[in-house]
Design a protein around this motif. Structure first.
Motif, PDB file in Angstrom:
ATOM      1  N   ASP A 161      32.309  35.747  54.108  1.00 19.00           N
ATOM      2  CA  ASP A 161      33.345  36.337  53.238  1.00 19.00           C
ATOM      3  C   ASP A 161      34.700  35.651  53.499  1.00 19.00           C
ATOM      4  O   ASP A 161      35.712  36.304  53.805  1.00 19.00           O
ATOM      5  CB  ASP A 161      33.459  37.860  53.499  1.00 19.00           C
TER       6      ASP A 161
ATOM      7  N   ASP B  89      38.289  33.496  53.372  1.00 15.65           N
ATOM      8  CA  ASP B  89      39.499  33.579  52.552  1.00 15.65           C
ATOM      9  C   ASP B  89      39.849  32.213  51.953  1.00 15.65           C
ATOM     10  O   ASP B  89      40.597  32.131  50.991  1.00 15.65           O
ATOM     11  CB  ASP B  89      40.681  34.068  53.400  1.00 15.65           C
TER      12      ASP B  89
ATOM     13  N   ARG C 207      47.365  31.416  48.176  1.00 16.13           N
ATOM     14  CA  ARG C 207      46.418  32.533  48.091  1.00 16.13           C
ATOM     15  C   ARG C 207      46.043  32.804  46.630  1.00 16.13           C
ATOM     16  O   ARG C 207      46.913  32.801  45.760  1.00 16.13           O
ATOM     17  CB  ARG C 207      47.068  33.774  48.706  1.00 16.13           C
ATOM     18  N   GLY C 208      44.738  33.000  46.396  1.00 11.48           N
ATOM     19  CA  GLY C 208      44.267  33.386  45.068  1.00 11.48           C
ATOM     20  C   GLY C 208      44.218  32.246  44.063  1.00 11.48           C
ATOM     21  O   GLY C 208      44.088  32.486  42.871  1.00 11.48           O
TER      22      GLY C 208
ATOM     23  N   ALA D 126      35.862  34.671  40.116  1.00  7.86           N
ATOM     24  CA  ALA D 126      35.877  36.025  40.698  1.00  7.86           C
ATOM     25  C   ALA D 126      36.424  35.975  42.133  1.00  7.86           C
ATOM     26  O   ALA D 126      37.156  36.870  42.560  1.00  7.86           O
ATOM     27  CB  ALA D 126      34.475  36.620  40.677  1.00  7.86           C
ATOM     28  N   LEU D 127      36.085  34.913  42.865  1.00 16.00           N
ATOM     29  CA  LEU D 127      36.598  34.777  44.242  1.00 16.00           C
ATOM     30  C   LEU D 127      38.119  34.699  44.222  1.00 16.00           C
ATOM     31  O   LEU D 127      38.801  35.388  44.976  1.00 16.00           O
ATOM     32  CB  LEU D 127      36.032  33.494  44.889  1.00 16.00           C
TER      33      LEU D 127
ATOM     34  N   ALA E 199      40.114  35.755  41.930  1.00 15.70           N
ATOM     35  CA  ALA E 199      40.678  37.036  41.470  1.00 15.70           C
ATOM     36  C   ALA E 199      40.749  38.038  42.624  1.00 15.70           C
ATOM     37  O   ALA E 199      41.576  38.944  42.620  1.00 15.70           O
ATOM     38  CB  ALA E 199      39.837  37.595  40.325  1.00 15.70           C
ATOM     39  N   ARG E 200      39.862  37.842  43.623  1.00 13.53           N
ATOM     40  CA  ARG E 200      39.896  38.721  44.810  1.00 13.53           C
ATOM     41  C   ARG E 200      40.844  38.202  45.887  1.00 13.53           C
ATOM     42  O   ARG E 200      40.835  38.671  47.019  1.00 13.53           O
ATOM     43  CB  ARG E 200      38.484  38.841  45.382  1.00 13.53           C
ATOM     44  N   GLY E 201      41.645  37.195  45.547  1.00 15.30           N
ATOM     45  CA  GLY E 201      42.655  36.698  46.484  1.00 15.30           C
ATOM     46  C   GLY E 201      42.190  35.552  47.361  1.00 15.30           C
ATOM     47  O   GLY E 201      42.903  35.109  48.257  1.00 15.30           O
ATOM     48  N   LYS E 202      40.963  35.040  47.121  1.00 15.42           N
ATOM     49  CA  LYS E 202      40.465  33.924  47.913  1.00 15.42           C
ATOM     50  C   LYS E 202      41.060  32.618  47.365  1.00 15.42           C
ATOM     51  O   LYS E 202      41.390  32.536  46.177  1.00 15.42           O
ATOM     52  CB  LYS E 202      38.938  33.830  47.822  1.00 15.42           C
TER      53      LYS E 202
ATOM     54  N   GLU F 265      31.661  32.819  39.278  1.00 15.30           N
ATOM     55  CA  GLU F 265      31.768  33.330  40.646  1.00 15.30           C
ATOM     56  C   GLU F 265      33.022  32.783  41.331  1.00 15.30           C
ATOM     57  O   GLU F 265      33.721  33.504  42.036  1.00 15.30           O
ATOM     58  CB  GLU F 265      30.501  32.957  41.430  1.00 15.30           C
TER      59      GLU F 265
END
Ligand SMILES: Nc1ncnc2c1ncn2[C@@H]1O[C@H](COP(=O)(O)OP(=O)(O)OP(=O)(O)O)[C@@H](O)[C@H]1O
Length: 307
Positions: free
Chosen positions: A151, A153, A34-35, A178-179, A181-184, A175
């Motif tokens: 959206d 994961d 994750r992330g 940023a993905l 950093a949002r846990g993707k 981008e």
């Protein structure tokens, strides 16, 4: 790297033999967390696309198992949580950019907002253009927006920045960061080693269907630089003008390779400080000194040619 490691996708001891007898993957195991941004690297035919197809449930393993969010990749719930941008991705030419993005948003229960997708993919100003009238780089950006429409994961990006100009490439990199950093989780295949170096938390190098090396970009560079050990070392390249002979340099502490490049000598060392100390003590005329980390290109070539 995220602190708590949560595995979102795994290939466990996978062998994939195609009907024509080609063994594309040979006992391959890998985990995606994750992330994380993971770059899958390997020469042509190494098995990268096959590994991605297995994780997307587009092909089945001959043996071994695939787990995505702890389930089968073909499970509909799993599919809703994954997004993909394929190299050969196509979209109907006579639909406008806006329509493409919204059609894909409509496939998911909780899609990303239209505005967020336009911003993420840099589609401002081309939203009303027909897909068929876009440049190659603009099409890539639409395909990126489509990959993010649900959206997801877990995102698979196959050579995502091919054909993009420098500015668009940097925008897409930002981008992708940023993905994560949002846990993707983002799995990227790329032939641009600079891209893997700039973006990836972890690089997995595969060759002939096996993982041959795995680590941070810095670790992979160190592993490829003459060291057969899989433990990361602080390999550096020392470049200078020196009267010391190649044999003499080769015998110094930590030295793994010595190459003459024009009037300069390039010394690859696993103990650069010790090597340099001895060189400076023995050669008072040493000049034009540069010390640098090895490039990912060098490591990649060394690793894949050893195998
Ligand atoms: N559908 C298929 N049927 C038979 N052989 C295949 C099939 N797909 C791939 N292969 C073979 O499996 C091996 C691995 O191919 P794969 O496409 O996974 O490699 P890759 O690392 O993605 O290569 P590239 O960088 O060239 O895209 C190659 O020898 C390829 O020819």
């Amino acid at each position: 790297m995220p602190v708590a490691v949560e595995t979102v996708a795994s290939l466990n001891n996978i062998t994939k033999r195609y009907k024509n007898g080609v063994t594309a993957l040979d006992g391959l195991s890998l985990d995606l967390h994750r992330g994380e941004i993971i770059a899958l690297l390997g020469p042509n035919g190494a098995g990268k696309s096959t590994a991605v197809k297995l994780m997307m449930g587009l092909t089945a393993p001959t043996s071994g198992s695939v787990g995505i969010f702890g389930a089968d990749p073909r499970d509909p719930h799993t599919r809703l949580r994954t997004g993909v941008m394929l190299q050969v991705g196509r979209a109907p030419e006579m639909l406008r950019v806006r329509e493409h993005v919204n059609i894909f948003r409509g496939y998911y229960p909780n899609p990303a907002s239209y505005a967020a997708l336009v911003k993420a993919a840099g589609l401002e100003g081309i939203e009303d253009r027909f897909f068929g009238q876009l440049s190659g780089g603009q099409k890539q950006r639409v395909l990126f927006a489509i990959a993010l429409a649900g959206d997801p994961d877990l995102i698979f990006l196959d050579e995502p920045t091919v054909g993009l100009d420098i500015e668009s490439r940097r925008t897409m990199w930002a981008e992708i960061r940023a993905l994560a950093a949002r846990g993707k989780t983002v799995l990227l295949t790329t032939h641009y080693l600079e891209e893997a170096d700039a973006l990836a938390h972890r690089i997995i190098v595969i060759n002939k269907g096996k993982v041959i090396c795995e680590g941070t970009p810095a670790e992979v560079k160190s592993m490829g630089s003459g060291s057969r050990s899989t433990t990361a070392k602080s390999v550096k390249i020392i470049r200078c003008n020196t009267t010391l002979t190649a044999d003499h340099l080769q015998a110094m502490p930590g030295v793994v390779a010595v190459v003459r490049v024009g009037s300069l000598t390039e010394i690859t060392s696993e103990q650069p400080e010790d090597t340099l100390r001895e060189m400076l003590a023995l050669d008072q005329s040493l000049s034009a000194l540069e010390v640098e980390s090895p490039a990912l290109e060098d490591a990649f070539l060394a690793l894949t040619s050893h195998n």
